[in-house]
Design a protein around this motif. Structure first.
Motif, PDB file in Angstrom:
ATOM      1  N   GLY A 158      49.988  80.925   9.777  1.00  0.00           N
ATOM      2  CA  GLY A 158      48.943  81.714  10.418  1.00  0.00           C
ATOM      3  C   GLY A 158      47.781  80.858  10.901  1.00  0.00           C
ATOM      4  N   LEU A 159      47.365  79.902  10.083  1.00  0.00           N
ATOM      5  CA  LEU A 159      46.283  79.008  10.496  1.00  0.00           C
ATOM      6  C   LEU A 159      46.705  78.148  11.684  1.00  0.00           C
ATOM      7  CD1 LEU A 159      44.919  77.911   6.997  1.00  0.00           C
ATOM      8  CD2 LEU A 159      43.784  79.397   8.667  1.00  0.00           C
ATOM      9  N   GLY A 160      47.971  77.727  11.663  1.00  0.00           N
ATOM     10  CA  GLY A 160      48.482  76.969  12.805  1.00  0.00           C
ATOM     11  C   GLY A 160      48.481  77.800  14.079  1.00  0.00           C
ATOM     12  N   LEU A 161      48.897  79.073  13.952  1.00  0.00           N
ATOM     13  CA  LEU A 161      48.877  79.965  15.111  1.00  0.00           C
ATOM     14  C   LEU A 161      47.458  80.211  15.588  1.00  0.00           C
ATOM     15  CD1 LEU A 161      50.288  81.839  17.096  1.00  0.00           C
ATOM     16  CD2 LEU A 161      50.262  83.629  15.341  1.00  0.00           C
ATOM     17  N   LEU A 162      46.518  80.319  14.644  1.00  0.00           N
ATOM     18  CA  LEU A 162      45.114  80.501  15.023  1.00  0.00           C
ATOM     19  C   LEU A 162      44.607  79.285  15.791  1.00  0.00           C
ATOM     20  CD1 LEU A 162      42.437  82.001  14.961  1.00  0.00           C
ATOM     21  CD2 LEU A 162      42.019  81.045  12.684  1.00  0.00           C
ATOM     22  N   GLY A 163      44.905  78.075  15.293  1.00  0.00           N
ATOM     23  CA  GLY A 163      44.491  76.868  16.000  1.00  0.00           C
ATOM     24  C   GLY A 163      45.096  76.779  17.392  1.00  0.00           C
ATOM     25  N   PHE A 164      46.387  77.112  17.500  1.00  0.00           N
ATOM     26  CA  PHE A 164      47.049  77.109  18.810  1.00  0.00           C
ATOM     27  C   PHE A 164      46.423  78.149  19.730  1.00  0.00           C
ATOM     28  CE2 PHE A 164      50.388  78.973  21.531  1.00  0.00           C
ATOM     29  CZ  PHE A 164      50.713  77.858  22.298  1.00  0.00           C
ATOM     30  N   SER A 165      46.112  79.331  19.186  1.00  0.00           N
ATOM     31  CA  SER A 165      45.505  80.393  19.991  1.00  0.00           C
ATOM     32  C   SER A 165      44.148  79.961  20.531  1.00  0.00           C
ATOM     33  CB  SER A 165      45.349  81.662  19.144  1.00  0.00           C
ATOM     34  OG  SER A 165      46.602  82.105  18.648  1.00  0.00           O
ATOM     35  N   ILE A 166      43.367  79.273  19.697  1.00  0.00           N
ATOM     36  CA  ILE A 166      42.055  78.802  20.140  1.00  0.00           C
ATOM     37  C   ILE A 166      42.206  77.780  21.263  1.00  0.00           C
ATOM     38  CG2 ILE A 166      40.040  77.448  19.421  1.00  0.00           C
ATOM     39  CD1 ILE A 166      40.204  78.847  16.716  1.00  0.00           C
ATOM     40  N   LEU A 167      43.167  76.874  21.143  1.00  0.00           N
ATOM     41  CA  LEU A 167      43.388  75.885  22.201  1.00  0.00           C
ATOM     42  C   LEU A 167      43.794  76.552  23.511  1.00  0.00           C
ATOM     43  CD1 LEU A 167      45.251  73.027  20.265  1.00  0.00           C
ATOM     44  CD2 LEU A 167      42.875  73.057  21.031  1.00  0.00           C
TER      45      LEU A 167
END
Length: 345
Positions: free
Chosen positions: A23-32
């Motif tokens: 989930g944190l990885g998806l959040l970081g990708f979403s922000i990028l």
């Protein structure tokens, strides 16, 4: 909080840890992605280069694209994550402490109270406490609205979950009427900006502002998570919670205060964004079950991811103009609310 984690079976802890990491990885990708897309697209590789240049000592990135990435879009995406996380967390806590699957800061009138306080600061009192004026008055308004909902429910004998929502809707209408009066009496030159802000928007995000929602979400959010066991007991009933040594009335009041604090600060920096707190806890329950030790943090995580993508859509659907993000969340939340009512029927 450590007890919450250590009392889970090791296999469950591993699955939750893997899910949190994903989930944190998806959040970081979403922000990028949110930083890369817009009226002026920026290649993803450039976004990563600019971020690394700002984080690594000795590196530097200049130019128009670097300014767009670092000064405009990156703080906006981070604010979206903070606001979405805060609203999702508050919704999960309110649903647990009220035993009401329809509880949400927006439906219970807490967001309306926060908007009233913020409008009072923006149009009438001025920033007499500096930048803290709007968040503090928004918190005061949110707390007052929460207390009015509880008081109205008790006065009317509205003890059921559905009637509590009706009390919240009634208080929300009354408070928003007061907010509209403040707008009517305010400076006409400033009312357009305030009305647009009420629809929800993150376009005014700045690095210097992020410390306030981050600090409140971190501190109040950790406190709410530490009460996960107590919230589990509250979902069964006040009598059961009392037999376990809890004071239901005091816990409910404490959760309302923490929820009002988080909601007030988030509304102060983003305007009114509805239904995030309604949708995210239900989605998490469908995936992870009913333990609030899981629901609270994952509601915050899902809320952060959801609002980042909602804000991205709001920026690009009518580019170069920004659609108010409250329009996007209101549309999706309304459809979700109808689905939820049908599912419960």
């Amino acid at each position: 909080m450590a007890d919450i984690a250590t009392n889970l079976p090791s296999a469950t802890r591993l699955r939750l840890g893997a899910g949190a990491g994903a989930g944190l990885g998806l959040l970081g990708f979403s922000i990028l992605i949110a930083v890369a897309v817009g009226a002026v697209p920026v290649p993803l590789a450039t976004v990563i280069d600019v971020v690394l240049s700002k984080l690594l000592p000795g590196a530097a990135a200049t130019g128009a694209q670097a300014a767009i990435v670092w000064e405009i879009r990156f703080p906006r995406a981070l604010l979206a994550a903070l606001v979405g996380g805060g609203l999702g967390l508050v919704g999960a806590a309110l649903q647990a402490v009220t035993r009401n699957p329809l509880a949400d800061p927006h439906l219970l009138g807490i967001s309306s109270g926060a908007a009233f306080g913020a409008i009072l600061a923006l149009l009438h009192t001025g920033l007499f406490l500096g930048l803290l004026t709007v968040p503090l008055l928004a918190f005061a308004g949110a707390l007052l609205a929460a207390m009015l909902v509880v008081g109205t429910a008790r006065l009317a004998g509205a003890t059921s979950a559905d009637r509590l929502v009706l009390a919240g809707v009634a208080v929300s209408f009354i408070v928003m009427a007061g907010a509209n009066i403040l707008i009517f009496l305010g400076d006409p030159r400033a009312t357009h900006t305030v009305v647009f802000w009420m629809l929800g928007g993150l376009g005014l995000a700045q690095w210097s502002h992020l410390i306030y929602p981050a600090a409140i979400l971190g501190s109040a959010g950790l406190w709410l998570w530490s009460k996960a066991r107590a919230l589990n007991a509250m979902t069964v009933g006040d009598e059961t919670a009392a037999t376990l040594g809890l004071d239901p009335a005091r816990l409910r009041l404490s959760v309302f205060v923490a929820g009002a604090l988080i909601t007030g600060v988030m509304v102060a920096f983003s305007g009114m964004i509805g239904f995030v707190g309604l949708m995210m806890p239900h989605i998490v329950r469908l995936i992870l079950g009913g333990d609030n030790a899981r629901i609270l943090p994952f509601s915050a995580l899902f809320g952060a991811i959801f609002l980042v993508w909602a804000d991205t859509f709001a920026r690009i659907v009518m580019a170069p103009e920004d659609m108010p993000i409250g329009v996007v969340t209101g549309l999706l939340g309304g459809l979700f609310f109808v689905w939820l009512l049908g599912r419960r029927a």
